[in-house]
Every structure is written in structure tokens, then in C-alpha cells.
Scaffold this active site. Structure first.
Site, PDB file in Angstrom:
ATOM      1  N   ASP A 167       0.816  -1.209   0.000  1.00 62.51           N
ATOM      2  CA  ASP A 167       0.000   0.000   0.000  1.00 62.51           C
ATOM      3  C   ASP A 167       0.851   1.261   0.000  1.00 62.51           C
ATOM      4  O   ASP A 167       1.999   1.256   0.451  1.00 62.51           O
ATOM      5  CB  ASP A 167      -0.915   0.021   1.231  1.00 62.51           C
ATOM      6  N   LYS A 168       0.254   2.335  -0.462  1.00 63.79           N
ATOM      7  CA  LYS A 168       0.941   3.631  -0.535  1.00 63.79           C
ATOM      8  C   LYS A 168       1.608   3.997   0.781  1.00 63.79           C
ATOM      9  O   LYS A 168       2.775   4.411   0.813  1.00 63.79           O
ATOM     10  CB  LYS A 168      -0.058   4.722  -0.939  1.00 63.79           C
TER      11      LYS A 168
END
Length: 314
Positions: A136-137
């Protein structure tokens, strides 16, 4: 890329061309080999055969023109990369929190993929510039990137067969008493499409977790993935009521713990992402077949967080 030539063993007699080619050139995916057959890049005894269903007799000489083709249309961008390891077939990157892995709606530029294309223009010939998995970011840590089609196929197969070692460090809300395993299927939330949840109709997902350090109201845990579902760790930890600290989606309403000193309060209020770090990555090298493993320590923001939690105990 040079042409590759193999002789069909008589044991493969009777197979279709696409089946035989898949056996002989197993470094490449079946879908890619099918595409090359249909585009005239496969010769049998010097004759181009465009039909994947053509039968093999055994003894034929098959030549594969495995030409590189541009499949990524994103733009190279001069974004710094923290490269942990690199050779001719493999790249291991330490991704910082805040960097999106590859372009999507709302993030067409400034991604890891753009940075990779700037680092090595040859990656434009690989699906997603060689990226075979994502984090994830707002998760930091180790990611593997293939630099050749053969490596891409090898790493993808290892992922599918659960042969990749992936260990994470995370800080959860709540004081765990012991480690364990979460074996619960994960699927999209029925009403909130950007969220995932544990549900019977979901895909199998298994997360192992172990206590590393306990604090008064939090726990530093080590997690190992058997599967790689979207948001898996975040969903599983929230499911057992130990959500990741700072998780804006699954972490619930922000609460300051009791007896929280000024320094810890500052760190907790300032920590604006899920406290999750991809700390260890292990795999069979796609060329040498040797087992390789890399570790990356916690980033500075998580080090400060863990230190503040420990100091608050004193």
C-alpha cells in the site's frame, strides 16, 4: 534479445505447439508464448507456424524469437530509488511510505513505476515495469521487481505457489497476550467498495503473527503472509480487534491511551499512516535458483514511535 532454439523431445510427441513451447521455454508465461506464436515469432524446422494447435511429432527444432516489446506507456520520472539489491534479472527496492507503487486513478504520476522506468528504460517491455507485487501507498519496505520476462515469470510463479518469504513489522492498538494465525477469507466490503473485509465469499487468506514487544496499550508484532490479498494484514488485524495504529481505513476512531506522556502523545498525533513495514523478503533467484533474502530495518517514523511507546513505560 537473441533467438532461442530447442529440439522437441520425442516424449512430447502429440502435444500441441503451444503446449510443447510452454514445456521447452518455461521461463516465459503461457500467455506470452501464445502471443508470440500468433505473431509469427515461433518457427518449427524453419517454418513459421501461426496456429497454437499445430501438433508436434517430436524431433523438430523450434526457434523462439523472444523479442522485447513495449508494454508500459507511463512516463519515466526522476524519482529517487532506495535500491537494496540489483543484478541483470532482479531489483529489490525499499519503498518509502507515501509512494504509490503504480499509476491508477488519482495517481497517474509520481509512482514507483515512473521511478523504475527512469532508472532502467528496458523495464518498459515488462508488465507493470517488472513489478510483480505491491504494498500500500502508506506502507514502507521491500518490493521485488523483475528485470526480464524470465525473471517476471519465475517470481510470479513463486508468488502463486506461496514460495516467497514476506515478513512485516507493525504496531497494533491493544496489548496482545500471544501470537497466532488468522485464517479467514477476504473479499470486497459489500457496501464500501474501497474497503475489504473478512467474508465467506472472499478468497482464502492466511496471516501468522508473533509478539515482538508489548507496551501498555500497543504491541509491536511480526507478521508473515502465506497469501497476498489486498489490505490482508490490515483487515486481519482489525478482524481480531488489534487494528494497526494509524490505519485511516480499518483502525477505527483515534483514541489517546491512558497515562500518555507528552512525547508519546506528540508521536501518536503525528503518525498519519498505518504503522506497517515490509521488513523481510526472501525468494529463489530466478536465474541461479539460490535462495536470497533481504531485511530492511524500521524507517525513522516507526523507530520514533516504538521508542516513544517504550519510554512511556518508564
Amino acid at each position: 534479445m537473441p533467438k532461442l532454439t530447442e529440439t522437441v523431445p520425442y516424449g512430447l510427441a502429440g502435444l500441441r505447439l503451444d503446449q510443447g513451447v510452454a514445456e521447452l521455454f518455461s521461463d516465459y508465461s503461457r500467455s506470452k508464448l501464445q502471443t508470440w506464436i500468433k505473431s509469427g515469432k515461433v518457427e518449427v524446422d524453419g517454418v513459421i507456424l501461426l496456429s497454437p494447435k499445430a501438433k508436434l511429432d517430436g524431433g523438430e527444432e523450434i526457434t523462439l524469437d523472444a523479442e522485447a516489446e513495449i508494454v508500459v506507456e507511463s512516463t519515466p520520472e526522476p524519482i529517487p530509488l532506495d535500491i537494496v539489491f540489483e543484478d541483470d534479472s532482479l531489483l529489490i527496492v525499499n519503498k518509502p511510505a507515501g509512494l504509490v507503487v503504480h499509476p491508477a486513478i488519482g495517481n497517474w504520476h509520481g509512482t514507483l513505476l515512473n521511478a523504475l522506468l527512469n532508472h532502467d528504460s528496458n523495464l518498459e517491455t515488462l508488465p507493470r515495469a517488472g513489478i510483480v507485487h505491491r504494498i500500500d501507498k502508506e506502507t514502507s519496505g521491500l518490493l521485488m521487481v523483475a528485470k526480464t520476462l524470465q525473471a517476471h515469470n519465475s517470481l510470479t510463479q513463486q508468488l502463486q505457489e506461496h514460495d516467497i518469504t514476506r515478513e512485516y513489522l507493525a504496531v497494533t492498538r491493544g496489548r496482545m497476550t500471544a501470537g497466532g494465525t488468522v485464517d479467514e477469507p477476504i473479499g470486497r466490503h459489500p457496501t464500501e467498495r474501497k474497503r475489504y473485509t473478512v467474508r465467506e465469499s472472499g478468497k482464502p487468506a492466511v496471516t501468522h503473527y508473533r509478539v515482538v514487544q508489548r507496551f501498555a496499550h500497543h504491541t509491536l508484532v511480526q507478521l508473515m503472509l502465506e497469501t497476498g490479498r489486498t489490505h490482508q494484514i490490515r483487515v486481519h488485524m482489525a478482524h481480531i480487534r488489534y487494528p494497526l495504529l494509524g490505519d485511516p481505513v480499518y483502525g477505527g476512531r483515534f483514541q489517546m491511551p491512558p497515562n500518555c506522556g507528552a512525547e508519546l502523545e506528540k508521536e501518536l498525533r503525528g503518525f498519519k499512516r498505518q504503522a506497517l513495514h515490509a521488513a523481510k523478503l526472501g525468494l529463489q533467484h530466478p536465474v541461479t535458483d539460490e535462495y536470497c533474502e533481504w531485511e530492511q530495518p524500521l524507517p525513522d517514523d516507526m523507530i520514533r514511535l516504538v521508542s516513544a511507546l517504550a519510554d512511556n513505560e518508564r
